[in-house]
Design an enzyme around this catalytic site. Structure first.
Site, short mmCIF file in Angstrom:
data_model
loop_
_atom_site.label_atom_id
_atom_site.label_comp_id
_atom_site.label_asym_id
_atom_site.label_seq_id
_atom_site.Cartn_x
_atom_site.Cartn_y
_atom_site.Cartn_z
CD GLU A 1 -6.32 11.92 -5.77
OE1 GLU A 1 -7.06 11.42 -4.89
OE2 GLU A 1 -5.13 12.25 -5.56
CG ASP B 1 -0.56 4.37 -8.24
OD1 ASP B 1 0.34 3.60 -7.82
OD2 ASP B 1 -1.46 4.80 -7.51
CG ASN C 1 -8.82 11.03 -1.68
OD1 ASN C 1 -8.54 9.83 -1.81
ND2 ASN C 1 -8.32 11.96 -2.47
CG HIS D 1 -6.58 7.79 -3.73
ND1 HIS D 1 -5.72 8.85 -3.53
CD2 HIS D 1 -5.97 6.74 -3.14
CE1 HIS D 1 -4.67 8.44 -2.86
NE2 HIS D 1 -4.79 7.16 -2.60
P1 PGA Z 1 -1.24 3.70 2.12
O1 PGA Z 1 -1.77 4.23 0.72
O2 PGA Z 1 -1.18 2.21 2.01
O3 PGA Z 1 0.13 4.31 2.25
O4 PGA Z 1 -2.21 4.16 3.17
C1 PGA Z 1 -2.91 3.68 0.18
C2 PGA Z 1 -3.35 4.44 -1.04
O5 PGA Z 1 -3.20 5.69 -1.06
O6 PGA Z 1 -3.86 3.82 -1.98
#
Ligand code: PGA
Length: 257
Positions: A155, A79, A148, A150
């Protein structure tokens, strides 16, 4: 080496719990290295975030030590933010350059990052999917998980049939990046992300999660119902998934330590 295996759902994801930060990085790097050993020009879907930084450091070290080469490896990032120049300090492109690509022998012609500043974003998404298909899909997709649920920037509520698309980021997802941007107001409102079907098309999947703030969502993703409200629960439907967790992230799993 402390390693605990949890039985997930029958035929569902394998779960490995690392006993230390170092072991977490080694286990994650081993998964990537195995792909490269199997096929020098393997195709990897790769994440950004806080979680995979030690995996990238470990892989970079192995490359410097001559243990493995990325010379033929193809990568696709999961992404990117919409509307940032690639060299913006908080872009995922910058993250990848700083944490990984400048430390390994990868051919930048084999690096693919969703173009969040394309004049025609819809068309850029179609082209990104076409490029993935043209190399035969992912051998391995590595991803983190948002608080959450995702995966990539998919999302809650995203269709499991989704392909690369533009998304409106949740407030929580934007807050997670606020410090990198110097405040929530500066975090882009949109992202471009591989879809859930894009990710599920990988032959093998590794999900990485660290920290107590991920414990609840990891338990939902692994042991809760498969629902669009928890995008990572879609991984229960895939035949070859490994969750690599640290002990705090595994602490809410039923049947755990
Ligand atoms: P993080 O992000 O490794 O910074 O916790 C993970 C994500 O949002 O996929």
């Amino acid at each position: 080496m402390t390693e605990h295996l949890f039985a997930g759902r029958r035929g569902g994801p394998q779960v490995i719990v690392a006993g230390s930060e170092r072991e977490f990085a080694v286990l994650a790097a081993d998964k990537v290295q195995r792909e490269i050993r199997g096929r020098a020009d393997c195709v990897l879907a790769v994440p950004t975030g806080n979680t995979p930084t030690t995996m990238y450091a470990e892989l970079s070290q192995r490359c410097r030590d001559g243990e493995l080469s990325f010379a033929e490896v193809r990568t696709f990032n999961l992404d990117e933010f919409v509307g940032l120049p690639g060299d913006h300090r908080a872009s995922f492109e910058t993250y990848m350059m700083q944490n990984f690509f400048t430390h390994i022998d990868i051919d930048m012609a084999n690096v693919h990052i969703p173009n969040g500043h394309a004049a025609n974003l819809e068309q850029a998404c179609v082209e990104f999917e076409r490029n993935i298909a043209a190399v035969g899909g992912f051998d391995l997709a590595v991803m983190g998980i948002g608080a959450n649920g995702h995966i990539a920037f998919n999302e809650p509520g995203t269709s499991f049939d989704s392909r690369t698309h533009v998304v409106t980021l949740s407030e929580g997802s934007r807050e997670a990046h606020a410090s990198a941007f110097g405040g929530l107001q500066r975090v882009p409102l949109e992202g471009v992300t591989m879809g859930i079907a894009t990710l599920l098309g990988a032959r093998r999947i590794v999900l990485l999660a660290k920290g107590a703030d991920k414990a609840d969502i990891v338990a939902h993703a692994l042991q809760g119902p498969v629902t669009a409200e928890v995008p990572a629960s879609a991984l229960q439907r895939h035949q070859n998934v490994t969750f690599i967790l640290d002990q705090p992230a595994a602490s809410q799993l039923v049947g755990g330590q």
